[in-house]
Design a protein around this motif. Structure first.
Motif, mmCIF file in Angstrom:
data_model
loop_
_atom_site.group_PDB
_atom_site.id
_atom_site.type_symbol
_atom_site.label_atom_id
_atom_site.label_comp_id
_atom_site.label_asym_id
_atom_site.label_seq_id
_atom_site.Cartn_x
_atom_site.Cartn_y
_atom_site.Cartn_z
ATOM 1 N N VAL A 12 3.286 12.187 -1.849
ATOM 2 C CA VAL A 12 3.445 13.436 -1.099
ATOM 3 C C VAL A 12 2.517 14.514 -1.663
ATOM 4 C CG1 VAL A 12 5.044 15.231 -0.366
ATOM 5 C CG2 VAL A 12 5.845 12.869 -0.577
ATOM 6 N N GLN A 13 1.826 15.198 -0.776
ATOM 7 C CA GLN A 13 0.960 16.310 -1.165
ATOM 8 C C GLN A 13 1.226 17.489 -0.244
ATOM 9 O OE1 GLN A 13 -3.253 15.421 -1.184
ATOM 10 N NE2 GLN A 13 -3.860 17.569 -1.317
ATOM 11 N N VAL A 27 -5.634 15.822 4.820
ATOM 12 C CA VAL A 27 -4.936 15.821 6.109
ATOM 13 C C VAL A 27 -5.459 14.718 7.023
ATOM 14 C CG1 VAL A 27 -4.568 17.161 8.229
ATOM 15 C CG2 VAL A 27 -4.325 18.268 5.994
ATOM 16 N N THR A 28 -6.776 14.570 7.091
ATOM 17 C CA THR A 28 -7.357 13.609 8.031
ATOM 18 C C THR A 28 -7.174 12.164 7.581
ATOM 19 O OG1 THR A 28 -9.525 13.884 6.967
ATOM 20 C CG2 THR A 28 -9.047 15.252 8.888
ATOM 21 N N ARG A 29 -6.943 11.936 6.294
ATOM 22 C CA ARG A 29 -6.755 10.578 5.783
ATOM 23 C C ARG A 29 -5.292 10.216 5.566
ATOM 24 N NH1 ARG A 29 -11.607 10.352 1.199
ATOM 25 N NH2 ARG A 29 -13.348 10.665 2.659
ATOM 26 N N ALA A 30 -4.395 11.145 5.876
ATOM 27 C CA ALA A 30 -2.969 10.917 5.634
ATOM 28 C C ALA A 30 -2.395 9.919 6.634
ATOM 29 C CB ALA A 30 -2.209 12.244 5.729
ATOM 30 N N ASP A 31 -1.358 9.220 6.189
ATOM 31 C CA ASP A 31 -0.625 8.313 7.077
ATOM 32 C C ASP A 31 0.409 9.077 7.897
ATOM 33 O OD1 ASP A 31 -1.682 5.609 6.197
ATOM 34 O OD2 ASP A 31 -0.968 6.406 4.273
ATOM 35 N N GLY A 32 0.704 10.289 7.472
ATOM 36 C CA GLY A 32 1.637 11.148 8.198
ATOM 37 C C GLY A 32 1.426 12.592 7.785
ATOM 38 N N VAL A 33 1.565 13.514 8.740
ATOM 39 C CA VAL A 33 1.330 14.933 8.477
ATOM 40 C C VAL A 33 2.536 15.741 8.932
ATOM 41 C CG1 VAL A 33 -0.102 16.941 9.029
ATOM 42 C CG2 VAL A 33 -1.176 14.696 8.724
ATOM 43 N N GLN A 38 0.822 -1.206 0.000
ATOM 44 C CA GLN A 38 0.000 0.000 0.000
ATOM 45 C C GLN A 38 0.862 1.265 0.000
ATOM 46 O OE1 GLN A 38 -2.612 0.313 3.337
ATOM 47 N NE2 GLN A 38 -3.533 2.234 2.668
ATOM 48 N N THR A 39 0.485 2.223 -0.832
ATOM 49 C CA THR A 39 1.199 3.495 -0.895
ATOM 50 C C THR A 39 0.806 4.366 0.288
ATOM 51 O OG1 THR A 39 1.300 3.436 -3.319
ATOM 52 C CG2 THR A 39 1.591 5.582 -2.253
ATOM 53 N N LEU A 40 1.793 4.823 1.031
ATOM 54 C CA LEU A 40 1.542 5.708 2.159
ATOM 55 C C LEU A 40 1.281 7.127 1.662
ATOM 56 C CD1 LEU A 40 4.383 4.446 4.543
ATOM 57 C CD2 LEU A 40 1.945 3.917 4.684
ATOM 58 N N LYS A 41 0.468 7.852 2.402
ATOM 59 C CA LYS A 41 0.140 9.221 2.029
ATOM 60 C C LYS A 41 0.726 10.191 3.052
ATOM 61 C CE LYS A 41 -4.120 8.005 -0.411
ATOM 62 N NZ LYS A 41 -5.581 8.227 -0.519
ATOM 63 N N LEU A 42 1.577 11.077 2.567
ATOM 64 C CA LEU A 42 2.214 12.091 3.403
ATOM 65 C C LEU A 42 1.712 13.459 2.966
ATOM 66 C CD1 LEU A 42 4.368 13.094 5.437
ATOM 67 C CD2 LEU A 42 6.035 12.975 3.566
ATOM 68 N N VAL A 43 1.166 14.232 3.899
ATOM 69 C CA VAL A 43 0.640 15.556 3.595
ATOM 70 C C VAL A 43 1.393 16.600 4.415
ATOM 71 C CG1 VAL A 43 -1.367 17.073 3.656
ATOM 72 C CG2 VAL A 43 -1.640 14.675 3.019
#
Length: 217
Positions: free
Chosen positions: A43-44, A75-81, A2-7
């Motif tokens: 990354v976003q 932001v709320t669904r990210a794996d890291g902020v 799974q691709t992690l999401k970083l915001v």
């Protein structure tokens, strides 16, 4: 995998912005550490400057615009902020606080968050601890141990014998965030053991034995 999401959330107001630059460098450091571990990451960057009017309207109307709603969801669904703010009057900016006021209090519970700030002088670095940490502790986020503050003189500085330079702090913070996002706890720093310390000093003496020692023959 799974691709992690970083915001990364940047509350910088100017263009170019040192706040956005710090957010980009922290995001890059985190991305590099995750890539080294074989974890794909997306990354976003959320620029609050572009959402300032939408944030103000949402505060008074209770309805987010599509762009603001998309940013809040990211932001709320990210794996890291990564949350970065300029320091105004010894605290986070009003724009930064207004955005996170719109986040549901439970939405960041347990989410890894890296805190960072920029300012004109190192005297304002304590804003990370007396303003940002309490805010995200209230949101029950999992706050990265290393927070990064960048004063004007930190850019391009390698640090000195007392203080690590900005690139070193960015790398350390990015590594810690990557550890948390990948499901690993950051390693605790090794503690020196004094060989001369008497390890029996902390022995717990039973109460009955203490009484017996007090009795007179």
């Amino acid at each position: 995998m799974q691709t992690l999401k970083l915001v990364a959330v940047s509350a910088g107001l100017s263009r170019p912005s040192s706040t956005r630059l710090l957010a980009d460098r922290l995001a890059k450091a985190t991305e590099e550490r995750l890539t080294e571990r074989g974890r794909p990451v997306e990354v976003q960057v959320v620029e609050l400057r572009d959402l300032a009017v939408d944030i103000a309207k949402h505060l008074v109307s209770g309805f987010p615009s599509p762009a603001l709603g998309s940013a809040i969801d990211a932001v709320t669904r990210a794996d890291g902020v990564i949350a970065v703010t300029p320091v105004f009057t010894a605290s986070y900016s009003g724009l930064f606080k207004s955005f996170f006021d719109l986040i549901d209090p439970d939405a960041l519970s347990g989410s890894p968050v890296l805190l960072a700030a920029t300012g004109g002088t190192a005297r304002h670095s304590l804003a990370l601890d007396h303003a940002l940490r309490p805010l995200f502790a209230y949101l029950r986020a999992l706050i990265v141990p290393t927070a990064v503050y960048a004063a004007s003189e930190d850019w391009g500085s390698g640090g000195d014998e007392w203080t690590a330079g900005l690139p070193s702090r960015i790398d350390r913070a990015g590594t810690e965030l990557a550890d948390l996002m990948a499901g690993r706890q950051p390693e605790a720093p090794a503690q020196d053991v004094d060989e001369d310390v008497d390890t029996d000093a902390d022995e717990v003496v039973p109460f009955e034995r203490q009484l017996a020692d007090l009795r007179l023959d």
